[in-house]
Design an enzyme around this catalytic site. Sequence first.
Site, PDB file in Angstrom:
ATOM      1  N   LEU A   1      47.039  38.059  23.522  1.00 55.29           N
ATOM      2  CA  LEU A   1      46.565  38.325  24.548  1.00 55.29           C
ATOM      3  C   LEU A   1      45.355  36.750  25.194  1.00 55.29           C
ATOM      4  O   LEU A   1      44.810  37.121  24.532  1.00 55.29           O
ATOM      5  CB  LEU A   1      45.200  39.188  25.246  1.00 55.29           C
ATOM      6  CG  LEU A   1      45.471  40.803  24.722  1.00 55.29           C
ATOM      7  CD1 LEU A   1      44.484  42.105  24.953  1.00 55.29           C
ATOM      8  CD2 LEU A   1      46.457  41.438  25.427  1.00 55.29           C
ATOM      9  N   TYR A   2      45.911  36.627  26.294  1.00 55.83           N
ATOM     10  CA  TYR A   2      45.025  34.899  26.656  1.00 55.83           C
ATOM     11  C   TYR A   2      44.357  35.299  27.831  1.00 55.83           C
ATOM     12  O   TYR A   2      44.574  35.621  28.848  1.00 55.83           O
ATOM     13  CB  TYR A   2      46.495  34.113  26.621  1.00 55.83           C
ATOM     14  CG  TYR A   2      46.181  33.012  26.833  1.00 55.83           C
ATOM     15  CD1 TYR A   2      45.560  32.383  26.023  1.00 55.83           C
ATOM     16  CD2 TYR A   2      46.040  31.767  28.263  1.00 55.83           C
ATOM     17  CE1 TYR A   2      45.631  30.121  25.844  1.00 55.83           C
ATOM     18  CE2 TYR A   2      45.145  31.276  28.863  1.00 55.83           C
ATOM     19  CZ  TYR A   2      45.288  29.893  27.277  1.00 55.83           C
ATOM     20  OH  TYR A   2      45.170  28.599  27.685  1.00 55.83           O
ATOM     21  N   PHE A   3      42.855  35.211  27.935  1.00 57.21           N
ATOM     22  CA  PHE A   3      41.905  35.756  28.864  1.00 57.21           C
ATOM     23  C   PHE A   3      42.038  34.045  29.908  1.00 57.21           C
ATOM     24  O   PHE A   3      41.632  32.655  29.002  1.00 57.21           O
ATOM     25  CB  PHE A   3      40.734  35.629  28.118  1.00 57.21           C
ATOM     26  CG  PHE A   3      40.752  37.079  27.666  1.00 57.21           C
ATOM     27  CD1 PHE A   3      40.568  38.402  28.849  1.00 57.21           C
ATOM     28  CD2 PHE A   3      41.775  37.199  26.424  1.00 57.21           C
ATOM     29  CE1 PHE A   3      40.875  40.006  28.095  1.00 57.21           C
ATOM     30  CE2 PHE A   3      41.603  38.617  25.622  1.00 57.21           C
ATOM     31  CZ  PHE A   3      41.219  40.052  26.682  1.00 57.21           C
TER      32      PHE A   3
END
Length: 132
Positions: free
Chosen positions: A52-54
Amino acid sequence: LCETLETATNWSNVAALKTAVTEALTATLAESGTQALVLCHISHVYPPGASLYFTVVAAQRGDAAEQWRKAKTAASEAMVRNGATITHHHAVGADHRPWMTEEVGDLGVAVLRAVKATLDPAGILNPGKLIP
């Protein structure tokens, strides 16, 4: 303020982790007096899970570095509490050092200390950067 962070987890944990990290970021930045826009996408997929890349966007309030440090700490704590890795393929570095033991365990830290003691007995290579 515009920053990014990443983590990875098993497929069964993706939704809960995304919620926990998003809530940690928005709550912490709200404490600094600003709303945050927190975006998230899956950047890598694997049979057991995903990364997951925020992306986080918020108004700067006061010392921007301190504002981000508090938000990143809250997000990192959410990752650890929710069974995710502290980072993805960028590895653990100075920003993530407080969570190194959770990431690799006591044995992993002992191995790293032994390798450092053997290869860098004078302790001159990146002192205090990785090993808690």
